[in-house]
Design an enzyme around this catalytic site. Structure first.
Site, PDB file in Angstrom:
ATOM      1  N   GLU A   1     -38.961 -70.842 -69.002  1.00  0.00           N
ATOM      2  CA  GLU A   1     -38.927 -71.393 -67.650  1.00  0.00           C
ATOM      3  C   GLU A   1     -40.085 -72.328 -67.307  1.00  0.00           C
ATOM      4  O   GLU A   1     -40.758 -72.152 -66.286  1.00  0.00           O
ATOM      5  CB  GLU A   1     -38.848 -70.258 -66.621  1.00  0.00           C
ATOM      6  CG  GLU A   1     -37.610 -69.394 -66.816  1.00  0.00           C
ATOM      7  CD  GLU A   1     -37.296 -68.506 -65.623  1.00  0.00           C
ATOM      8  OE1 GLU A   1     -38.187 -68.301 -64.786  1.00  0.00           O
ATOM      9  OE2 GLU A   1     -36.162 -68.031 -65.533  1.00  0.00           O
TER      10      GLU A   1
ATOM     11  N   TYR B   1     -29.598 -66.418 -61.765  1.00  0.00           N
ATOM     12  CA  TYR B   1     -29.588 -65.195 -60.946  1.00  0.00           C
ATOM     13  C   TYR B   1     -28.691 -65.337 -59.723  1.00  0.00           C
ATOM     14  O   TYR B   1     -29.065 -64.935 -58.631  1.00  0.00           O
ATOM     15  CB  TYR B   1     -31.026 -64.840 -60.550  1.00  0.00           C
ATOM     16  CG  TYR B   1     -31.828 -64.321 -61.734  1.00  0.00           C
ATOM     17  CD1 TYR B   1     -31.806 -62.972 -62.060  1.00  0.00           C
ATOM     18  CD2 TYR B   1     -32.565 -65.189 -62.538  1.00  0.00           C
ATOM     19  CE1 TYR B   1     -32.506 -62.494 -63.149  1.00  0.00           C
ATOM     20  CE2 TYR B   1     -33.270 -64.718 -63.636  1.00  0.00           C
ATOM     21  CZ  TYR B   1     -33.238 -63.365 -63.934  1.00  0.00           C
ATOM     22  OH  TYR B   1     -33.929 -62.884 -65.028  1.00  0.00           O
TER      23      TYR B   1
ATOM     24  N   ASP C   1     -44.050 -62.287 -64.046  1.00  0.00           N
ATOM     25  CA  ASP C   1     -44.126 -61.060 -63.241  1.00  0.00           C
ATOM     26  C   ASP C   1     -44.636 -59.861 -64.015  1.00  0.00           C
ATOM     27  O   ASP C   1     -45.127 -58.906 -63.419  1.00  0.00           O
ATOM     28  CB  ASP C   1     -42.768 -60.761 -62.572  1.00  0.00           C
ATOM     29  CG  ASP C   1     -41.663 -60.390 -63.554  1.00  0.00           C
ATOM     30  OD1 ASP C   1     -41.825 -60.627 -64.761  1.00  0.00           O
ATOM     31  OD2 ASP C   1     -40.630 -59.854 -63.100  1.00  0.00           O
TER      32      ASP C   1
HETATM   33  C1  GCB Z   1     -37.154 -64.816 -64.653  1.00  0.00           C
HETATM   34  C2  GCB Z   1     -38.206 -64.634 -65.662  1.00  0.00           C
HETATM   35  C3  GCB Z   1     -38.477 -63.157 -65.957  1.00  0.00           C
HETATM   36  C4  GCB Z   1     -38.496 -62.373 -64.652  1.00  0.00           C
HETATM   37  C5  GCB Z   1     -37.126 -62.501 -64.011  1.00  0.00           C
HETATM   38  C6  GCB Z   1     -37.001 -61.747 -62.688  1.00  0.00           C
HETATM   39  O1  GCB Z   1     -36.560 -65.847 -64.519  1.00  0.00           O
HETATM   40  O2  GCB Z   1     -37.963 -65.327 -66.844  1.00  0.00           O
HETATM   41  O3  GCB Z   1     -39.685 -63.056 -66.636  1.00  0.00           O
HETATM   42  O4  GCB Z   1     -38.827 -61.043 -64.851  1.00  0.00           O
HETATM   43  O5  GCB Z   1     -36.861 -63.841 -63.768  1.00  0.00           O
HETATM   44  O6  GCB Z   1     -36.604 -60.587 -62.712  1.00  0.00           O
HETATM   45  O7  GCB Z   1     -37.322 -62.322 -61.655  1.00  0.00           O
END
Ligand code: GCB
Length: 597
Positions: free
Chosen positions: A410, A465, A160
């Site tokens: 990832e 998350y 991102d």
């Molecule tokens: C992840 C990635 C990271 C993103 C994050 C997000 O898993 O490793 O680069 O910025 O999620 O905030 O979605």
């Protein structure tokens, strides 16, 4: 690879400052053969994208040109003259006048050219560096270029953060004597109160070498003759997290009493080991607290900035963080040097982020192209990845702060081909450095049930998350999901688990009495719910929040002026969650919370 330093036998000149600048479409063919015809100048070190107001520059896909005039110091007659580029993101070509002197692929590691034959002491030359920001399925990180209906080229990738590019780190000119030290490797051990220091000095030609070890006060504590060997330091002061102690290894090439070349390599005496479910530094269990970060600031983009470096470390210390991961690429060497001096523990990552086409299918697992295939990540991608690992280890092997390599963020770990892709890369990393554990981080798409590669690695690094992308706004469910996930891994493997990402986007100033995503209260409550789950799992050896600060991303409907999961804003103001972390971490001091189950 040695970082250039001025020593008694070497000089160093910085070429940082304003350089003439143009994107490839604004200049003709072979622009290095003449003075760049451009009204623009760009600052080095800095990404070029945000320095200008023109979106054609910010969003340019392809090559840009930097140029300046350089004078070689007049005292350098008889010396070798080396040009070093700290980083050209993602590919660089260097010309001295009309001659191509270096080409390098990989946006976050340095490269050099010996330009002695092209330049003369006291003389001037035209230095042109072409930098290309294109990412394809054979680069690290991978990406894809498409052409819009109106003929513009656009870049997509599976990460991102904004694809900042240019000369984001210093460009330097330095001199070395004709017979010189090319590389130094230091590996330390601890034997009760004695430190062992195995060293190896590589020289450009056969030469007599001697080394001396000086303590922090400058007193000689060990010495040896020969280009390699092991010396012992009695009553050693180890390098410890939060209590750094550095020694100097002074290496010299000598001819009788004359010192032909000298270079001082700093090092710390410490050991790292994974034993069962524990991560040991100097034989003691270590609990990581800290962040995933980015090299990201307004205007400079990924440009290295010493003031931000100092301030970020201050803020990390203020929160009680003892560590960070160089997400998602190797950071500037200055960052690791400060970590060495301040006792901050570093997980050092390659730029291999987004080796994963399953993300196209999302959490729902919609159909997607295979990640590993001749047309996607293939043998050439793996070769580029292997080279990225080689360059990372070559650059960072001597930093005591670096306790683990992270070779990918990832990747797709459940698809056919994952094991064939990763097994040789893990082997390579271990061969290059048998002393540090090796890891990758696993996304939410990697579960303990579908994963095909976790057994190859030393530490299970999980990016999770729950409460954000899954169970959004429902922290009670999130906590149970997190715990169940951890239990699954624990039952299958006897390895330490490190939570390398967990976080929630948060708009500073947005408040609610309810569990409402995006509010400051939600971010704090989200972290606390996750912490409760971590504390119930004995194999968890640390927690690194995503992210230290808000950072710039590509445009997208999931992002409001960037990724807002920062515990600090992009200009480094604390959100409420910073205080939550400070309250928890300040008391831990590298130890696991005592309530742990
Ligand atoms: C992840 C990635 C990271 C993103 C994050 C997000 O898993 O490793 O680069 O910025 O999620 O905030 O979605």
């Amino acid at each position: 690879m040695l970082k250039p330093r001025a020593t008694a036998t070497r000089d160093l000149v910085s070429l940082d400052g304003l350089w003439r600048f143009a994107i490839s479409t604004a200049v003709g063919e072979r622009p290095w053969t003449r003075t760049l015809d451009t009204p623009l100048e760009a600052a080095v070190p800095a990404s070029y994208n945000d320095q200008f107001t023109d979106s054609a520059i910010r969003d340019h896909v392809g090559r840009v040109w930097y140029q300046r005039t350089v004078r070689v110091p007049r005292g350098w007659a008889g010396e070798r003259v080396i040009l070093r580029v700290g980083a050209a993101t993602h590919e660089g070509r260097v010309y001295v006048d009309d001659v191509l002197v270096a080409e390098h692929i990989g946006g976050y590691t340095p490269f050099e050219a010996d330009i002695t034959e092209q330049v003369g002491a006291g003389g001037e030359f035209r230095l042109t560096i072409g930098v290309n920001n294109e990412l394809t399925h054979t680069t690290v990180p991978p990406g894809r270029i498409t052409v819009t209906q109106d003929g513009r080229r656009t870049q997509t990738h599976h990460h991102d953060f904004f694809n900042y590019a240019g000369l984001a780190r210093s460009v330097q000119l330095y001199s070395v004597p004709s017979v010189h030290i090319e590389d130094i490797t230091v590996v330390t051990g601890l034997d009760a109160t004695t430190g062992t220091v195995a060293y190896e000095v590589e020289t450009s030609a056969a030469a007599a070498v001697r080394v001396r070890v000086l303590d922090a006060a400058g007193a000689e504590v060990a010495a040896a003759d020969g280009a390699s060997g092991t010396v012992r330091i009695d009553d050693v002061t180890p390098w410890r997290p939060g209590a750094a102690y550095l020694y100097d290894l002074v290496a010299e090439i000598v001819d009788g009493d004359t010192v032909l070349d000298t270079y001082t390599q700093l090092f710390g005496v410490r050991t790292v080991e994974v034993r069962g479910t524990r991560f040991l530094i100097n034989g003691e269990p270590f609990y990581f607290t800290g962040f995933g970060k980015h090299e990201d600031t307004p205007v400079r983009g990924k440009g290295h900035d010493d003031a931000y470096l100092v301030h970020d470390f201050q803020l990390m210390r203020w929160t009680g963080a003892n560590s960070f991961r160089t997400t998602h690429y190797p950071y500037a060497e200055e960052v690791l040097e400060l970590a060495d001096r301040q006792g901050i523990v570093v997980i050092d990552e390659t730029a291999a982020v987004g080796i994963n086409l399953a993300v196209v299918g999302g959490l729902g697992g919609r159909p997607h192209p295979p990640t590993y295939s001749p047309d996607t990540c293939n043998d050439d991608t793996r070769a580029a990845h292997a080279q990225a690992i080689r360059e990372l280890v070559a650059r960072d092997k001597n930093h005591p702060s670096v306790v683990m390599w992270c070779i990918a963020n990832e990747p797709s770990t459940h698809e056919e081909g994952a094991r064939e892709y990763f097994e040789p890369l893990v082997e390579l990393t271990r061969k290059l450095d048998p002393t540090r554990p090796v890891s990758h981080t696993a996304s939410l798409l990697t579960t303990f049930k579908n994963d095909l590669i976790a057994d190859l690695f030393d530490v299970l690094c999980l990016n999770r998350y729950y409460g954000w992308y899954i169970a959004t706004g429902d922290l009670a469910t999130a906590e149970t999901y997190m715990e169940a996930d951890l239990r699954g891994w624990c039952e299958k493997y006897t390895k330490p688990i490190l939570i390398t990402e967990y976080g929630a986007d948060t708009l500073p100033g947005l408040h609610s009495v309810w569990d409402q995503p995006w509010t400051e209260e939600y971010q704090a409550a989200y972290l606390e719910a996750n912490h409760r789950a971590f504390d119930r799992c004995a194999a968890v050896v640390g927690e690194q929040v995503w992210n230290f600060a808000d950072f710039q991303t590509s445009n997208g409907i999931h992002r409001v002026d960037g990724n807002r999961k920062g515990v600090f804003t992009r200009d480094r103001r604390p959100k409420a969650a910073a205080h939550t972390l400070k309250a928890r971490w300040s008391s831990l001091n590298g130890r696991k919370p005592s309530s742990s189950g």
